[in-house]
Scaffold this active site. Structure first.
Site, PDB file in Angstrom:
ATOM      1  N   TYR A 277      10.836  37.804  -5.857  1.00 11.15           N
ATOM      2  CA  TYR A 277      11.677  35.714  -6.064  1.00 11.15           C
ATOM      3  C   TYR A 277      12.275  35.429  -6.718  1.00 11.15           C
ATOM      4  O   TYR A 277      11.598  33.768  -7.225  1.00 11.15           O
ATOM      5  CB  TYR A 277      10.567  34.801  -5.122  1.00 11.15           C
ATOM      6  CG  TYR A 277      10.419  35.837  -3.545  1.00 11.15           C
ATOM      7  CD1 TYR A 277      11.811  34.611  -2.496  1.00 11.15           C
ATOM      8  CD2 TYR A 277       9.675  35.890  -2.782  1.00 11.15           C
ATOM      9  CE1 TYR A 277      11.799  35.520  -1.013  1.00 11.15           C
ATOM     10  CE2 TYR A 277       9.746  36.516  -1.401  1.00 11.15           C
ATOM     11  CZ  TYR A 277      10.490  36.276  -0.712  1.00 11.15           C
ATOM     12  OH  TYR A 277      11.021  36.521   0.394  1.00 11.15           O
TER      13      TYR A 277
ATOM     14  N   ASN B 194       7.210  32.247   7.817  1.00  6.89           N
ATOM     15  CA  ASN B 194       8.984  32.085   8.504  1.00  6.89           C
ATOM     16  C   ASN B 194       9.043  33.370   8.957  1.00  6.89           C
ATOM     17  O   ASN B 194      10.072  34.030   9.199  1.00  6.89           O
ATOM     18  CB  ASN B 194       9.963  31.382   7.651  1.00  6.89           C
ATOM     19  CG  ASN B 194      10.047  31.767   6.467  1.00  6.89           C
ATOM     20  OD1 ASN B 194       9.633  32.837   6.439  1.00  6.89           O
ATOM     21  ND2 ASN B 194      11.735  31.501   5.636  1.00  6.89           N
TER      22      ASN B 194
ATOM     23  N   ARG C 208      12.999  33.726  14.137  1.00  6.78           N
ATOM     24  CA  ARG C 208      11.880  32.606  13.077  1.00  6.78           C
ATOM     25  C   ARG C 208      11.331  31.103  14.403  1.00  6.78           C
ATOM     26  O   ARG C 208      10.666  30.637  14.170  1.00  6.78           O
ATOM     27  CB  ARG C 208      13.001  31.773  11.956  1.00  6.78           C
ATOM     28  CG  ARG C 208      13.073  32.652  10.924  1.00  6.78           C
ATOM     29  CD  ARG C 208      13.471  32.076   9.953  1.00  6.78           C
ATOM     30  NE  ARG C 208      13.057  33.310   8.829  1.00  6.78           N
ATOM     31  CZ  ARG C 208      14.088  33.132   7.608  1.00  6.78           C
ATOM     32  NH1 ARG C 208      15.308  32.400   7.621  1.00  6.78           N
ATOM     33  NH2 ARG C 208      14.045  33.125   6.518  1.00  6.78           N
TER      34      ARG C 208
ATOM     35  N   THR D 152      15.863  28.851   8.035  1.00  9.89           N
ATOM     36  CA  THR D 152      14.757  29.286   7.448  1.00  9.89           C
ATOM     37  C   THR D 152      13.825  28.791   7.847  1.00  9.89           C
ATOM     38  O   THR D 152      12.749  28.475   7.383  1.00  9.89           O
ATOM     39  CB  THR D 152      14.984  28.523   5.814  1.00  9.89           C
ATOM     40  OG1 THR D 152      16.623  29.291   5.104  1.00  9.89           O
ATOM     41  CG2 THR D 152      14.030  28.814   4.577  1.00  9.89           C
TER      42      THR D 152
ATOM     43  N   LYS E  23       7.154  39.025   7.023  1.00 11.53           N
ATOM     44  CA  LYS E  23       6.665  38.634   6.441  1.00 11.53           C
ATOM     45  C   LYS E  23       4.947  39.105   6.587  1.00 11.53           C
ATOM     46  O   LYS E  23       4.704  39.428   7.614  1.00 11.53           O
ATOM     47  CB  LYS E  23       6.475  37.113   6.210  1.00 11.53           C
ATOM     48  CG  LYS E  23       8.214  37.153   5.134  1.00 11.53           C
ATOM     49  CD  LYS E  23       8.064  35.514   4.799  1.00 11.53           C
ATOM     50  CE  LYS E  23       9.572  35.190   4.335  1.00 11.53           C
ATOM     51  NZ  LYS E  23      10.314  34.194   3.413  1.00 11.53           N
TER      52      LYS E  23
ATOM     53  N   PHE F 221       7.932  25.515  -4.125  1.00 10.42           N
ATOM     54  CA  PHE F 221       7.710  26.069  -3.715  1.00 10.42           C
ATOM     55  C   PHE F 221       7.689  27.368  -4.202  1.00 10.42           C
ATOM     56  O   PHE F 221       6.613  28.169  -3.074  1.00 10.42           O
ATOM     57  CB  PHE F 221       8.203  26.039  -2.297  1.00 10.42           C
ATOM     58  CG  PHE F 221       9.930  26.676  -2.593  1.00 10.42           C
ATOM     59  CD1 PHE F 221      10.178  28.165  -2.232  1.00 10.42           C
ATOM     60  CD2 PHE F 221      10.768  25.745  -2.051  1.00 10.42           C
ATOM     61  CE1 PHE F 221      11.551  28.247  -1.975  1.00 10.42           C
ATOM     62  CE2 PHE F 221      12.160  26.672  -2.218  1.00 10.42           C
ATOM     63  CZ  PHE F 221      12.757  27.457  -2.268  1.00 10.42           C
TER      64      PHE F 221
ATOM     65  N   ARG G  55      20.639  37.401   9.325  1.00  9.43           N
ATOM     66  CA  ARG G  55      20.425  36.351   9.210  1.00  9.43           C
ATOM     67  C   ARG G  55      20.938  35.712  10.637  1.00  9.43           C
ATOM     68  O   ARG G  55      19.862  34.198  10.568  1.00  9.43           O
ATOM     69  CB  ARG G  55      22.078  35.334   8.212  1.00  9.43           C
ATOM     70  CG  ARG G  55      21.057  35.878   6.496  1.00  9.43           C
ATOM     71  CD  ARG G  55      21.967  35.625   5.314  1.00  9.43           C
ATOM     72  NE  ARG G  55      22.046  34.099   5.321  1.00  9.43           N
ATOM     73  CZ  ARG G  55      20.641  34.085   4.735  1.00  9.43           C
ATOM     74  NH1 ARG G  55      19.936  34.338   3.904  1.00  9.43           N
ATOM     75  NH2 ARG G  55      20.404  32.346   4.541  1.00  9.43           N
TER      76      ARG G  55
ATOM     77  N   GLU H 297      18.050  43.489  -3.362  1.00  6.73           N
ATOM     78  CA  GLU H 297      16.717  43.236  -2.888  1.00  6.73           C
ATOM     79  C   GLU H 297      16.590  44.566  -2.422  1.00  6.73           C
ATOM     80  O   GLU H 297      15.631  45.111  -2.298  1.00  6.73           O
ATOM     81  CB  GLU H 297      17.352  42.301  -1.979  1.00  6.73           C
ATOM     82  CG  GLU H 297      17.156  41.289  -2.520  1.00  6.73           C
ATOM     83  CD  GLU H 297      16.941  39.926  -1.790  1.00  6.73           C
ATOM     84  OE1 GLU H 297      16.844  38.605  -1.511  1.00  6.73           O
ATOM     85  OE2 GLU H 297      16.655  40.434  -0.497  1.00  6.73           O
TER      86      GLU H 297
ATOM     87  N   HIS I 231      12.368  37.564   6.522  1.00  8.68           N
ATOM     88  CA  HIS I 231      13.384  37.468   5.012  1.00  8.68           C
ATOM     89  C   HIS I 231      14.495  37.921   5.062  1.00  8.68           C
ATOM     90  O   HIS I 231      14.594  39.207   5.543  1.00  8.68           O
ATOM     91  CB  HIS I 231      12.778  37.577   4.049  1.00  8.68           C
ATOM     92  CG  HIS I 231      13.482  37.978   2.581  1.00  8.68           C
ATOM     93  ND1 HIS I 231      13.988  36.191   2.101  1.00  8.68           N
ATOM     94  CD2 HIS I 231      14.532  38.055   1.773  1.00  8.68           C
ATOM     95  CE1 HIS I 231      15.180  36.939   0.742  1.00  8.68           C
ATOM     96  NE2 HIS I 231      15.289  38.537   0.969  1.00  8.68           N
TER      97      HIS I 231
HETATM   98  P1  CMP Z   1      12.851  33.048   2.653  1.00 15.06           P
HETATM   99  O1  CMP Z   1      14.213  33.752   2.958  1.00 15.06           O
HETATM  100  O2  CMP Z   1      11.998  34.650   2.445  1.00 15.06           O
HETATM  101  O3  CMP Z   1      13.520  32.439   1.136  1.00 15.06           O
HETATM  102  C1  CMP Z   1      12.346  31.666   0.229  1.00 15.06           C
HETATM  103  C2  CMP Z   1      11.865  31.196   1.264  1.00 15.06           C
HETATM  104  O4  CMP Z   1      11.043  30.340   0.693  1.00 15.06           O
HETATM  105  C3  CMP Z   1      11.880  31.168   2.283  1.00 15.06           C
HETATM  106  O5  CMP Z   1      12.283  32.371   3.102  1.00 15.06           O
HETATM  107  C4  CMP Z   1      10.656  30.618   2.650  1.00 15.06           C
HETATM  108  O6  CMP Z   1       9.848  31.328   3.256  1.00 15.06           O
HETATM  109  C5  CMP Z   1      10.054  29.577   1.485  1.00 15.06           C
HETATM  110  N1  CMP Z   1      10.049  28.747   1.237  1.00 15.06           N
HETATM  111  C6  CMP Z   1       9.213  27.641   1.246  1.00 15.06           C
HETATM  112  N2  CMP Z   1       9.612  26.100   0.910  1.00 15.06           N
HETATM  113  C7  CMP Z   1      11.031  26.110   1.360  1.00 15.06           C
HETATM  114  C8  CMP Z   1      12.259  25.377   1.295  1.00 15.06           C
HETATM  115  N3  CMP Z   1      11.420  23.757   1.261  1.00 15.06           N
HETATM  116  N4  CMP Z   1      13.017  25.109   0.866  1.00 15.06           N
HETATM  117  C9  CMP Z   1      13.642  26.378   1.290  1.00 15.06           C
HETATM  118  N5  CMP Z   1      12.553  27.641   1.131  1.00 15.06           N
HETATM  119  C10 CMP Z   1      11.389  27.993   0.933  1.00 15.06           C
END
Ligand code: CMP
Length: 140
Positions: free
Chosen positions: A51, A114, A104, A93, A11, A59, A87, A128, A117
């Site tokens: 997304y 974070n 992370r 996350t 990211k 968010f 993962r 994806e 992804h």
């Molecule tokens: P990612 O794996 O890219 O998938 C969705 C992204 O939304 C997640 O990682 C986070 O970076 C972002 N995000 C921000 N706030 C939240 C939240 N409350 N719960 C889940 N994802 C979040």
């Protein structure tokens, strides 16, 4: 065990801090092979489409703005149980909940920033990968 492919993205918060190599090293050390990779700067429209599953969540706007704010590295990873393994290497996350040694835990700044992804299931991995790569760009 099944050889799988999964989608991975480094990211903008991580590319900005020059962490691409360190993140790829963690993935490779776990036995995952990078079979496609490119550095791109996605548009807001691309981030919103990628997304779309999160549309309507609180968010979503911040997420799509952050993901289009700077370069990312999109990748296809291949290996045994690649979806789950990726993962595990990424960690939870929310970096506050991520295990020691994960991407992370070591690099993420917040739940939004974070650093990485990864696809969460075979169906999303296929979607994806197809979103960012043509078949000829994936070389195993
Ligand atoms: P990612 O794996 O890219 O998938 C969705 C992204 O939304 C997640 O990682 C986070 O970076 C972002 N995000 C921000 N706030 C939240 C939240 N409350 N719960 C889940 N994802 C979040």
């Amino acid at each position: 065990m099944a050889i799988e492919r999964t989608f991975s993205m480094i990211k903008p918060d991580a590319t900005a801090r020059n962490l691409t190599g360190k993140i790829v090293a963690k993935l490779e050390d776990a036995g995952l092979r990078v079979v496609a990779s490119k550095r791109i700067h996605m548009s807001l429209a691309q981030a919103e489409a990628f997304y779309a599953v999160h549309k309507g969540r609180p968010f979503y706007e911040e997420l799509t703005k952050q993901m289009s704010a700077g370069p990312v590295v999109v990748q296809v990873l291949e290996g045994e149980n690649a979806i789950l393994k990726n993962r595990e290497v990424m960690g939870a996350t929310n970096p506050a909940n991520a295990a020691e040694g994960t991407i992370r835990k070591e690099f993420a700044l917040s739940i939004g920033e974070n650093s990485a992804h990864g696809s969460d299931a075979p169906e999303t991995a296929a979607e994806e990968i197809a979103f960012w790569f043509s078949k000829t760009e994936i070389v195993g």
